[in-house]
Design an enzyme around this catalytic site. Structure first.
Site, short mmCIF file in Angstrom:
data_model
loop_
_atom_site.label_atom_id
_atom_site.label_comp_id
_atom_site.label_asym_id
_atom_site.label_seq_id
_atom_site.Cartn_x
_atom_site.Cartn_y
_atom_site.Cartn_z
N CYS A 168 12.52 -22.42 -44.30
CA CYS A 168 11.80 -21.09 -43.95
C CYS A 168 10.26 -21.21 -44.10
O CYS A 168 10.23 -21.70 -45.29
CB CYS A 168 12.48 -19.90 -44.21
SG CYS A 168 12.91 -19.84 -45.71
N LYS A 187 19.90 -26.43 -48.65
CA LYS A 187 19.88 -27.06 -46.98
C LYS A 187 18.52 -27.44 -46.80
O LYS A 187 17.64 -26.79 -46.75
CB LYS A 187 20.24 -25.43 -46.20
CG LYS A 187 20.28 -26.07 -45.05
CD LYS A 187 21.45 -25.15 -44.17
CE LYS A 187 21.64 -25.29 -42.71
NZ LYS A 187 22.08 -24.29 -42.00
N ILE A 198 21.84 -31.32 -41.33
CA ILE A 198 20.59 -30.83 -41.15
C ILE A 198 20.50 -29.50 -40.51
O ILE A 198 21.38 -28.94 -39.92
CB ILE A 198 19.78 -31.76 -40.25
CG1 ILE A 198 20.49 -31.72 -38.83
CG2 ILE A 198 19.53 -33.04 -40.81
CD1 ILE A 198 19.43 -32.51 -37.72
C1 LIG Z 1 21.33 -18.85 -33.90
C2 LIG Z 1 21.23 -19.68 -35.10
C3 LIG Z 1 20.85 -19.02 -36.31
C4 LIG Z 1 20.79 -19.57 -37.34
N1 LIG Z 1 20.67 -19.00 -38.84
C5 LIG Z 1 20.55 -19.86 -39.94
C6 LIG Z 1 20.01 -19.27 -41.10
O1 LIG Z 1 20.19 -18.02 -41.22
N2 LIG Z 1 20.07 -19.96 -42.17
C7 LIG Z 1 20.24 -21.41 -42.11
O2 LIG Z 1 20.11 -22.13 -43.28
N3 LIG Z 1 20.66 -22.11 -40.80
C8 LIG Z 1 20.72 -21.24 -39.87
N4 LIG Z 1 20.81 -21.83 -38.42
C9 LIG Z 1 21.07 -23.29 -38.56
C10 LIG Z 1 22.56 -23.72 -38.59
O3 LIG Z 1 23.04 -23.28 -39.63
C11 LIG Z 1 22.31 -25.22 -38.60
O4 LIG Z 1 21.76 -25.88 -39.59
C12 LIG Z 1 22.04 -25.84 -37.19
O5 LIG Z 1 21.96 -24.94 -36.14
C13 LIG Z 1 22.43 -27.07 -36.97
O6 LIG Z 1 23.78 -27.25 -36.64
P1 LIG Z 1 24.45 -27.25 -35.16
O7 LIG Z 1 23.87 -28.16 -34.42
O8 LIG Z 1 25.81 -27.40 -35.49
O9 LIG Z 1 24.18 -25.87 -34.75
C14 LIG Z 1 20.97 -20.98 -37.44
C15 LIG Z 1 21.30 -21.71 -36.10
C16 LIG Z 1 21.53 -20.97 -35.07
C17 LIG Z 1 21.70 -21.82 -33.80
#
Ligand SMILES: Cc1cc2nc3c(=O)[nH]c(=O)nc-3n(C[C@H](O)[C@H](O)[C@H](O)COP(=O)(O)O)c2cc1C
Ligand SMILES: Cc1cc2nc3c(=O)[nH]c(=O)nc-3n(C[C@H](O)[C@H](O)[C@H](O)COP(=O)(O)OP(=O)(O)OC[C@H]3O[C@@H](n4cnc5c(N)ncnc54)[C@H](O)[C@@H]3O)c2cc1C
Ligand SMILES: Cc1cc2nc3c(=O)[nH]c(=O)nc-3n(C[C@H](O)[C@H](O)[C@H](O)COP(=O)(O)OP(=O)(O)OC[C@H]3O[C@@H](n4cnc5c(N)ncnc54)[C@H](O)[C@@H]3O)c2cc1C
Ligand SMILES: Cc1cc2nc3c(=O)[nH]c(=O)nc-3n(C[C@H](O)[C@H](O)[C@H](O)COP(=O)(O)O)c2cc1C
Ligand code: FES
Ligand code: FES
Lengths: 262, 304, 304, 262
Positions: B129, B165, B191
């Protein structure tokens, strides 16, 4: 309800009973009906397994109707997902989960004014078909496409309907005027239920505030999950609050939101 | 096959966790499955104070993926602990709090508060962030800043494991991984989303209110696998792999390149039962492939 | 609408080019369309000497995309100039030579040779390849190295425009873009492929012989758009946008965020007529959307 | 041929005439025939428009047969693309481009031994059906799946065929022995044409070298473009050369390649 029961209620692989394509990209899909208890305004998420990962997200659709015969969905092709959905044929299976969200609130004895803009008609179809006192209902329908694309002939047989073409600014002024007059008429004990594009709902909200009507609006924002986990569907509420359309809505009372200021 | 894995002091009954931001505060998906069967859950990113998140469009679909710019909306750590944690079966399934903050002190304060809660099994530190005070740079894109954020949390986290992370939006993710390992991280997860954008040529506007958002979903799986593979060869702490996982096969791919556990993210929007069904499907698949233990399979990719 | 665009001294009859490595040496796709209708063609990356490329698996399909590890196989600049260039309609369609080299001197030599050929309209410098002498670092991941490679080519390129092709595998692509602008680049093109990987859980081997390869296709379009958008706001030289373009709509998206021209890459594997049909479709779409000139549309994304 | 003519020859939107699903994942697709002149061993790329971008790449398939009636394709489901192809139904349209690559070389009067491993049968189907002197042909077919999945009954009516199950190491030894004997028999004026998995072709190449037979092998490597622009389909040639399977092949003379050393 136990978790196990809820799970069985929500998530389904349903068989396609029938598909129907109308003019200008309008489609009906009738599915083997799940045994849900539902409210008009509630929706489901639909995602055929055949989609691979593109389109990636499921699509939110209003429950247009659900009874012992079929779960009916009614949609207009606007992009990739709604276009792919037109390839479904009877016998195929689709994955849906629902019923989701909060539907419209009304009691059978209440005089109810329905305001629908275009595809905003969808959640009212089942409402009109099954309402025990259709004489308590009245519909104003603003539409761009040809009337024959909508099941309006059928609905007009049960309730009073007013259809207004809504293509030019002049049309819009006429629609606004018609709605204003009607909303005033329902501002006492009546209820106003509205569904349609955002500017349509803003207009309805403004007219409702100005005329002291008790109005509910159905908010169709893009949604990723449909059940409150992604926070993608936020809608701005009155007083700086933020709501999630999928669980706090999609139906809101007009005062909860700040639409009239848009 | 025995599915249990150890993760920085935690014992997970299987390697399947939910990814932060895609599983709410842990209770919302109860209609789709029972969280007690999951290896663990990682909840929506929490900050010290509640945050309203970004205005305007927050999600956009993209080919095999999606963009989000939720803007880290959350109810604040305090409300989560009071309202949601008691309703989660944390005695049976580890609940990991994903946290983020605007500066090191805030990270420390947040870590201290959450680590103190019995129901919180560990902390996952989101360093992707923007760091407001340092003018928009991101903790996760600079090894020193990443290390400091890690150290700030580690110091206050007591006996709770701290997972960093990592962001893929860097020239060399292994550099950041090594930096946080040296700063005391118990594990890393990767990631987080890739920087991405979508526009509407008719309105001539970006689809997301924040213009640029985070790309997730199957589209990014090859990038994620590559990052996990490289980091696993560079650090000695356990690695949690995620990015585009949609199936048990995908999960095994991450484990094959070295991941200790995996997280299911946005694919659970396309199938809300996925985190749950993955657990049993993974077990079946291990059977099918004749995998006898995680030790025998994990990281055993043959590159010669 | 008039489709012509100016690109660092070149005049393209429309903004559609083919991307390097996805259109061979320019003659192979003649059965699918006439290159004279294209804005320009960028040929397969050329080196001073012929190179055999990578052994083993070279392509892998991924969700909405693909990985490649061709390993920069090519017939060498000399053979290209002798055997292919004379068969290309370079008088009518600019032929851009994509080049790469292992060090600055080699870049200079290659640039001098190619810039000297009448049929070569410009050079596109691929700085995403590993720099062998500097131990595997990549020119494109370090601003100083990128600038030096750019300067080496620029010095020898005479009056031919030099386009630097940027890698997205960096913390801040605008930093690299600014560095090569300062070093005299006439334009930049982006993005090259993202680092990615695919594995086979049954054989326990990577799918690509080189283990890690380059991800392209629609999957990466959001990343590409974001990179082009950011670079367009930071440099004054023209930007060529590419990454996942499959339609005229996609092409307009890149132009809306600021691209002067676009390149069609791996999507032409899925539809070999695409580069050709895009030209006419783009014109129609401009009509449909009421775009009156490129100046009126390009970069006019409203972010407020 | 002018560019315009070539273009018309190569790229087609063809209508599905018929689909047929056999046991264990084998499928036939018959398409409205384009007017191609083709050689067995040549292939086409197929990509239905309905695939969105996932699967992303087109799929290479041998021209199993092409005559005035139909362009026939015969495939086995192995992954995402071949599975999606089974959803095609008559009336659908699919995009194909071909004929691509170099096919088998033989003259009608030559004695020809066909060696097919599993799906390697595909390019021989049309060859056998249309050969003017079927008495000059003989086929050895090594297969894992049940014989009934392949059109072998039909082919055996025209030419001499030998089928050998190929599931265990013992089976394989038997197959090798049978091929060895036959290859020896064709080492004079005859030709040997082989298609099948890589280890099968390696074995054939070795046996051919040892017995001085003139052998051609059809190489099925993954392909992205199918027409020489991506360099993804490289196969190692003799003497350190690299070939592109899509334009230099897919059929090579066994000596051009280094398969026997694999
Ligand atoms: C709608 C949404 C909200 C997310 N909010 C967070 C968050 O609050 N904190 C965080 O570390 N990652 C957040 N992520 C990232 C996910 O945890 C993850 O790292 C990312 O989506 C990649 O994984 P995926 O392709 O399986 O979705 C968010 C992802 C999405 C799609
Ligand atoms: C609660 C709810 C009920 C709905 N009921 C109906 C209905 O009964 N009939 C009907 O025709 N439409 C309905 N819609 C709108 C419908 O969901 C969209 O038209 C559809 O998602 C568009 O998908 P697409 O792939 O065709 O468009 P694309 O533009 O390709 O979609 C891209 C993304 O944007 C989202 N999206 C695009 N347009 C809309 C929109 N108008 N509303 C929400 N998301 C959108 C898609 O879901 C997808 O995630 C409803 C929407 C919601 C939120
Ligand atoms: C010239 C040629 C002719 C062929 N003829 C036939 C035929 O007539 N009948 C038939 O059943 N098969 C044939 N094949 C193999 C067929 O192309 C693959 O089985 C198919 O591409 C697998 O796709 P998939 O999506 O099901 O598998 P996936 O594993 O999902 O495919 C992933 C990627 O790998 C590629 N791939 C996977 N397996 C193969 C393979 N064996 N050969 C080449 N590429 C592969 C795919 O094309 C795709 O790009 C031929 C291949 C070539 C090169
Ligand atoms: C098979 C293949 C070979 C490539 N070879 C080169 C190359 O030689 N030089 C180069 O600069 N880029 C090369 N690229 C990268 C493309 O030019 C382009 O930057 C990338 O594929 C992203 O665009 P796309 O998503 O439209 O394919 C290659 C890409 C592919 C798929
Ligand atoms: S759609 Fe995910 S929270 Fe509403
Ligand atoms: S498949 Fe592209 S060059 Fe052969």
């Amino acid at each position: 309800m136990t978790t196990e029961e809820q799970k069985m209620t929500l998530h389904h692989d349903l068989k396609v009973l029938e598909t129907e394509s109308l003019d200008s990209g309008f489609h009906w899909l009738r599915l083997n009906p799940p045994s849900w208890s539902w409210q008009p305004g509630q929706f489901l998420m639909l995602r055929p397994r055949e989609w691979s990962s593109d389109p990636f997200l499921p699509r939110p659709l209003s429950i247009a109707d659900l009874d012992g015969e079929a779960l009916s969905l009614f949609w207009h092709v606007v992009g990739k997902g709604t276009r792919k959905m037109t390839h479904l044929r009877s016998g195929d299976r689709v994955r849906v989960w629902g019923p989701l969200g909060r539907g419209f609130y009304f009691e059978p004895h209440m005089p109810v004014l329905l305001l629908a803009g275009g595809m905003g008609l969808a959640p009212f179809i089942g409402l009109i078909r099954h309402h025990p006192h259709p004489e308590n209902l009245e519909l104003i329908f603003g539409h761009r496409e040809d009337l024959s694309s909508y099941p309006l002939a059928e609905l007009s047989k049960r309730i009073l309907t007013w259809s207004l073409q809504d293509r030019t600014p002049k049309d819009l002024a006429k629609l606004e005027k018609a709605m204003k007059v009607k909303i005033q008429g329902y501002s006492g004990d009546g209820r106003v239920l509205a569904c349609g594009p955002r500017p349509f709902l803003s207009m309805v909200s403004r007219l409702s505030r100005e005329n002291g009507a008790r109005t509910q609006v159905c908010m169709e924002t893009p949604m990723a999950c449909g059940h409150g986990v992604c926070l993608g569907c936020s809608v701005p509420g009155a007083g700086g609050r933020t709501y999630q359309a999928c669980v706090d809505g999609p139906v809101f009372s007009a005062e909860e939101l700040a639409l009239d200021q848009e | 096959m025995e599915q249990t894995v150890a993760l920085g002091g935690l014992t997970l009954k299987n390697p399947v966790l939910t990814a932060s931001g895609t599983f709410g505060y842990g209770t919302e998906a109860s209609a789709f499955g029972d969280v007690r069967f999951l290896g663990g859950i990682v909840v929506k990113g929490l900050s010290l104070e509640a945050r309203p998140g970004n205005p305007g469009g927050r999600i956009a679909e993209t080919p095999c993926g999606m963009l989000n710019s939720i803007g880290l909306e959350n109810i604040g750590a305090g409300r989560f602990v009071r309202e949601f944690l008691p309703r989660l079966p944390w005695q049976e399934t580890p609940v990991v709090a994903n946290i983020y903050a605007g500066d090191y002190d805030e990270f420390a304060e947040l870590a201290a508060y959450l680590a103190d809660q019995e129901g919180i099994a560990g902390l996952e530190v989101n360093i992707s962030c923007p760091n407001v005070r340092a003018g928009g740079a991101r903790f996760g894109q600079d090894p020193d800043m990443a290390a400091k954020a890690c150290a700030a949390v580690r110091e206050k986290a007591g006996d709770k494991p701290v997972i960093l992370k990592l962001s893929p939006n860097v020239t060399d993710v292994t550099e950041i991984a090594r930096a946080v390992e040296d700063a005391g991280a118990d594990a890393v997860s990767l990631i987080n989303t890739l920087s991405g954008m979508a526009v509407d040529i008719r309105t001539r506007r970006p689809v997301l209110g924040s213009v640029i958002g985070g790309l997730s979903g199957p589209a990014i799986k090859p990038v994620a696998l590559q990052a996990v593979y490289r980091v696993c060869r560079e650090v000695n702490i356990p690695v949690v792999g995620l990015g585009g996982i949609t199936s048990a096969e995908d999960a095994l791919e991450f484990i094959l390149v070295g991941a200790r556990a995996v997280q299911v993210g946005s694919a659970s929007f396309a199938d809300p039962q996925l985190p749950f069904s993955l657990v049993s499907r993974l077990e079946e698949l291990c059977e099918e492939l004749g995998i006898e233990s995680w030790e025998e399979f994990r990281g055993r990719i043959e590159t010669e």
